[in-house]
Enzyme design. Structure first.
Site: not given
Length: 386
Positions: A46-47, A299-300, A117, A50
């Site tokens: 995941r990023h 992403h999550d 992101r 943010r």
């Protein structure tokens, strides 16, 4: 009286040499994992941290967003950059004896969703993983070098962006899940909470119950991020309420990708990523391809869809920079195994994940057999099933 003893010089010398050889072999086996060899690694993360994605209608402080988060909504922050850089340094340390010390483009391929992101997260991660050395140093004042980050267009991304809603079969399964007595019973205890917070957020309860519009998710996210940055939240959003909201969201995402007919959902959602990862792993096991690592910056929800498809999702929202590992090993007998790990806290290290029905070091052929029910050849045709 001295006892007569045979001369042992030659035999001791030979024994000593054999003993040293045995020690060397044992040490070598220990260093190489008793004959096993790491052949390929896939990481899906995941990023980093943010800014909030979007405000809720009655959000009182989002007018200060240009001060708190000058780059706008949904953008990687300095903290997010640091998180990904640390993850990259962790990967460098973990795979120092596997990856080359210097960046080699044939060894790694990086794929990101087409979001600022995630692209920036990949860049920060790579800065930690491959700081320039030797002839790769182009500026002694900057410990960084450009490394390609590839992206998938948002319109055609069926690998990393979930849920994929352009699939009638999935929408039908989702409706079945939401209409099931089991889900309704679980949801019932949260109805008083939704009735309480809906007017505070500026929504009606029906809107918040629609899992496809992300309104509740984004509202929780805004409150959470503001809390992370020590911004005073509304009086009703206390710790107990935020915990309940998180539990509700975990119930929702589990229902979207798992629970009712999990495998059927996975066939048109996270199974697509499992298929892509397995294709890369199989290539590494059957060819002399020099690639050693595949990196996905996502992403999550990507991690949730992936782990739900594999049956290893712990029903907890992945934190920033959470990372799922696949490691392919060639064992001493020449056969291949897959190990999986999940990292949510660098200080604690990764936790092993075991595919249901297999061992920690799962034979590659058995891994493929166990995930076969979630792999489809024709996604479009699968989505059209009644």
């Amino acid at each position: 009286m001295l006892l007569s003893m045979p001369y042992l010089g030659h035999s001791l010398s030979g024994w000593g040499l054999s003993f040293l050889s045995l020690c060397f072999i044992l040490l070598l086996q220990r260093a190489t994992g008793a004959g096993r060899e790491l052949k390929f690694v896939t990481v899906v993360y995941r990023h980093g941290d943010r800014s909030p994605i979007s405000p809720y209608p009655k959000s009182p402080r989002f007018i200060y967003a240009n001060i708190l988060w000058p780059q706008g909504p949904g953008q990687l922050t300095r903290q997010g950059i640091r998180q990904q850089y640390k993850l990259g340094r962790y990967l460098r340390k973990k795979y120092k004896n596997f990856l080359s010390s210097q960046y080699k483009r044939k060894e790694i391929y990086v794929l990101s969703t087409d979001r600022d992101r995630t692209i920036m997260s990949a860049q920060a991660n790579l800065a930690g993983l491959f700081p320039p050395e030797g002839k790769q140093i182009w500026n002694h004042r900057i410990a960084w070098q450009p490394i390609p980050v590839h992206t998938l267009s948002r319109k055609n991304d069926q690998l990393l962006t979930y849920p994929i809603l352009e699939c009638p079969r999935f929408l039908k399964l989702l409706k079945e899940t939401m209409d099931s007595s089991e889900f309704k019973l679980k949801l019932k205890k949260y109805m008083p909470l939704l009735g309480q917070i809906a007017p505070q957020l500026g929504y009606d309860v029906k809107t918040l119950l629609d899992v496809n519009n992300h309104k509740l998710w984004n509202a929780y996210d805004t409150l959470l991020v503001e809390n992370i940055y020590n911004q005073p939240g509304p009086s009703w959003a206390d710790q107990a309420t935020m915990y309940k909201l998180r539990s509700l969201l975990e119930l929702a995402v589990t229902a979207v990708f798992g629970d009712h007919k999990r495998e059927e959902k996975a066939r048109v959602q996270g199974g697509l990523l499992v298929k892509g990862i397995l294709n890369q792993i199989t290539k590494a096991a059957t060819t002399s391809d020099p690639r050693k690592m595949m990196m996905y910056s996502a992403h999550d929800i990507t991690i949730i869809a992936l782990q739900s498809a594999l049956g290893v999702f712990d029903k907890k929202l992945p934190p920033y920079a959470a990372c799922h590992f696949f490691e392919l090993y060639k064992e001493a007998d020449g056969k291949y195994t897959i190990e999986m790990y999940y990292l949510t806290d660098i200080t604690k290290g990764p936790a092993p994940l075991t595919l249901p029905g297999c061992s920690k070091a799962c034979p590659l052929d058995k891994f493929k057999q166990l995930v076969a029910p979630i792999i489809v050849d024709d996604w479009t045709a699968e989505c059209q099933k009644a």
